[in-house]
Design a protein around this motif. Structure first.
Motif, mmCIF file in Angstrom:
data_model
loop_
_atom_site.group_PDB
_atom_site.id
_atom_site.type_symbol
_atom_site.label_atom_id
_atom_site.label_comp_id
_atom_site.label_asym_id
_atom_site.label_seq_id
_atom_site.Cartn_x
_atom_site.Cartn_y
_atom_site.Cartn_z
ATOM 1 N N PHE A 4 0.728 -1.243 -0.176
ATOM 2 C CA PHE A 4 0.040 -0.174 0.045
ATOM 3 C C PHE A 4 0.841 1.252 0.084
ATOM 4 O O PHE A 4 0.556 2.162 -0.643
ATOM 5 C CB PHE A 4 -0.815 -0.219 1.092
ATOM 6 C CG PHE A 4 -2.083 0.916 1.334
ATOM 7 C CD1 PHE A 4 -2.854 1.261 0.351
ATOM 8 C CD2 PHE A 4 -2.224 1.482 2.610
ATOM 9 C CE1 PHE A 4 -3.872 2.390 0.647
ATOM 10 C CE2 PHE A 4 -2.848 2.733 2.607
ATOM 11 C CZ PHE A 4 -3.896 2.928 1.717
ATOM 12 N N GLU A 50 -15.757 6.555 -0.773
ATOM 13 C CA GLU A 50 -15.092 5.129 -1.164
ATOM 14 C C GLU A 50 -14.959 4.732 -2.425
ATOM 15 O O GLU A 50 -15.908 5.761 -3.279
ATOM 16 C CB GLU A 50 -15.856 4.063 -0.332
ATOM 17 C CG GLU A 50 -17.347 4.049 -0.989
ATOM 18 C CD GLU A 50 -18.236 2.941 0.080
ATOM 19 O OE1 GLU A 50 -17.574 2.387 0.917
ATOM 20 O OE2 GLU A 50 -19.379 2.904 -0.472
ATOM 21 N N THR A 58 -10.064 -4.404 -5.429
ATOM 22 C CA THR A 58 -9.680 -3.543 -4.702
ATOM 23 C C THR A 58 -10.558 -2.390 -4.238
ATOM 24 O O THR A 58 -11.280 -1.700 -5.029
ATOM 25 C CB THR A 58 -8.465 -2.599 -5.152
ATOM 26 O OG1 THR A 58 -7.388 -3.791 -5.537
ATOM 27 C CG2 THR A 58 -7.665 -1.656 -4.136
ATOM 28 N N ILE A 60 -11.334 1.078 -1.504
ATOM 29 C CA ILE A 60 -10.372 1.862 -0.798
ATOM 30 C C ILE A 60 -11.444 3.013 -0.219
ATOM 31 O O ILE A 60 -12.206 3.333 -1.073
ATOM 32 C CB ILE A 60 -9.183 2.581 -1.697
ATOM 33 C CG1 ILE A 60 -8.318 3.591 -0.625
ATOM 34 C CG2 ILE A 60 -9.663 3.540 -2.684
ATOM 35 C CD1 ILE A 60 -7.072 3.732 -1.160
ATOM 36 N N ASP A 109 -1.120 -3.251 8.646
ATOM 37 C CA ASP A 109 -2.077 -4.318 7.598
ATOM 38 C C ASP A 109 -1.708 -5.827 8.109
ATOM 39 O O ASP A 109 -1.110 -6.185 8.987
ATOM 40 C CB ASP A 109 -0.977 -3.891 6.448
ATOM 41 C CG ASP A 109 0.423 -4.280 6.352
ATOM 42 O OD1 ASP A 109 0.779 -5.459 5.483
ATOM 43 O OD2 ASP A 109 1.290 -3.962 7.218
ATOM 44 N N TYR A 138 -8.123 -0.091 3.299
ATOM 45 C CA TYR A 138 -7.734 -0.820 1.973
ATOM 46 C C TYR A 138 -8.000 -2.315 2.098
ATOM 47 O O TYR A 138 -7.598 -2.837 3.366
ATOM 48 C CB TYR A 138 -6.336 -0.529 1.850
ATOM 49 C CG TYR A 138 -5.539 -1.156 0.771
ATOM 50 C CD1 TYR A 138 -5.724 -0.645 -0.458
ATOM 51 C CD2 TYR A 138 -4.739 -2.130 1.106
ATOM 52 C CE1 TYR A 138 -5.247 -1.390 -1.685
ATOM 53 C CE2 TYR A 138 -4.386 -2.708 -0.205
ATOM 54 C CZ TYR A 138 -4.319 -2.376 -1.504
ATOM 55 O OH TYR A 138 -3.809 -3.237 -2.485
ATOM 56 N N TRP A 139 -8.600 -2.664 1.256
ATOM 57 C CA TRP A 139 -8.941 -4.157 1.175
ATOM 58 C C TRP A 139 -8.963 -4.721 -0.395
ATOM 59 O O TRP A 139 -9.408 -4.160 -1.349
ATOM 60 C CB TRP A 139 -10.240 -4.514 1.689
ATOM 61 C CG TRP A 139 -11.009 -5.726 1.475
ATOM 62 C CD1 TRP A 139 -10.746 -6.822 1.290
ATOM 63 C CD2 TRP A 139 -12.569 -5.717 1.455
ATOM 64 N NE1 TRP A 139 -11.735 -7.701 0.988
ATOM 65 C CE2 TRP A 139 -12.995 -7.021 1.088
ATOM 66 C CE3 TRP A 139 -13.620 -4.706 1.621
ATOM 67 C CZ2 TRP A 139 -14.288 -7.437 0.859
ATOM 68 C CZ3 TRP A 139 -14.780 -5.196 1.769
ATOM 69 C CH2 TRP A 139 -15.165 -6.488 1.125
ATOM 70 N N ALA A 140 -7.921 -5.612 -0.539
ATOM 71 C CA ALA A 140 -7.712 -6.061 -1.964
ATOM 72 C C ALA A 140 -7.342 -7.477 -1.989
ATOM 73 O O ALA A 140 -6.642 -8.263 -1.278
ATOM 74 C CB ALA A 140 -6.266 -5.387 -2.472
ATOM 75 N N GLU A 145 -4.408 -7.644 -6.548
ATOM 76 C CA GLU A 145 -3.797 -6.487 -6.051
ATOM 77 C C GLU A 145 -2.603 -5.932 -6.693
ATOM 78 O O GLU A 145 -2.525 -4.563 -6.913
ATOM 79 C CB GLU A 145 -3.263 -7.075 -4.519
ATOM 80 C CG GLU A 145 -2.628 -5.639 -3.928
ATOM 81 C CD GLU A 145 -2.012 -6.127 -2.443
ATOM 82 O OE1 GLU A 145 -2.140 -5.153 -1.748
ATOM 83 O OE2 GLU A 145 -1.784 -7.371 -2.091
ATOM 84 N N VAL A 152 -3.995 2.916 -7.064
ATOM 85 C CA VAL A 152 -4.131 3.192 -5.658
ATOM 86 C C VAL A 152 -3.108 4.191 -5.038
ATOM 87 O O VAL A 152 -3.334 5.052 -4.585
ATOM 88 C CB VAL A 152 -3.834 1.951 -4.708
ATOM 89 C CG1 VAL A 152 -3.569 2.190 -3.214
ATOM 90 C CG2 VAL A 152 -5.222 1.017 -4.703
#
Length: 163
Positions: A4, A50, A58, A60, A109, A138-140, A145, A152
């Motif tokens: 990230f 968002e 992904t 964010i 993370d 953040y979630w991927a 990713e 990102v």
């Protein structure tokens, strides 16, 4: 989240993304601006904004908090992840501190899973001012990713305190 943070180093390598323009958020008490591409379908939330990558791999978000509501915003972030079936592996937790656009940036993370399989999860706290912080969620998917990290990085590069 190291990936990230590394995404911030990729800043604007290409300019092929059409940005939707700056979003100033939250609407009721603007504290920050960020640009999220149109194809990430940015939407306003209770505390910020968002977006999801076009491949839905992904997610964010940027939420604003002050001293009076920081605990609630953080609670909401983790509740959101839980409601979406995102589970972090506590043993994989890593923390780091860096700078983003001249602002302090602390990150936590994890590796984890969601309904589709392995994911990377990150929560960052960015000092916008003495009174306000931005919380980045953040979630991927680990499958997509890498291909979304440059975008990102571009999004993160646009985060600034509102004027």
């Amino acid at each position: 989240m190291n990936k990230f943070l590394a995404a911030t180093a990729i800043l604007l390598i290409t300019t092929t993304t059409a940005f939707a323009g700056s979003f100033t958020f939250p609407a009721d008490e603007p504290a920050a601006t960020v640009e999220i591409p149109d194809d990430w379908q940015p939407t306003e939330t209770d505390y910020g904004i968002e977006g999801n990558s076009p491949d839905a791999g992904t997610y964010i978000s940027f939420d604003i908090a002050g001293a009076e509501d920081m605990d609630q915003v953080m609670t909401d972030v983790f509740a959101f992840l839980e409601e979406n079936g995102v589970t972090a592996d506590p043993a994989s937790q890593k923390e780091s501190t860096d700078q983003l656009n001249g602002m302090s940036f602390q990150t936590i993370d994890w590796k984890g899973t969601d309904k589709d399989g392995p994911v990377a999860i990150g929560v960052g706290i960015i000092g916008l001012s003495d009174e306000k912080i931005a919380i980045v969620t953040y979630w991927a998917s680990t499958e997509t990713e890498a291909e979304n990290l440059p975008e990102v990085g571009k999004i993160l590069a646009t985060l600034q305190p509102a004027e």
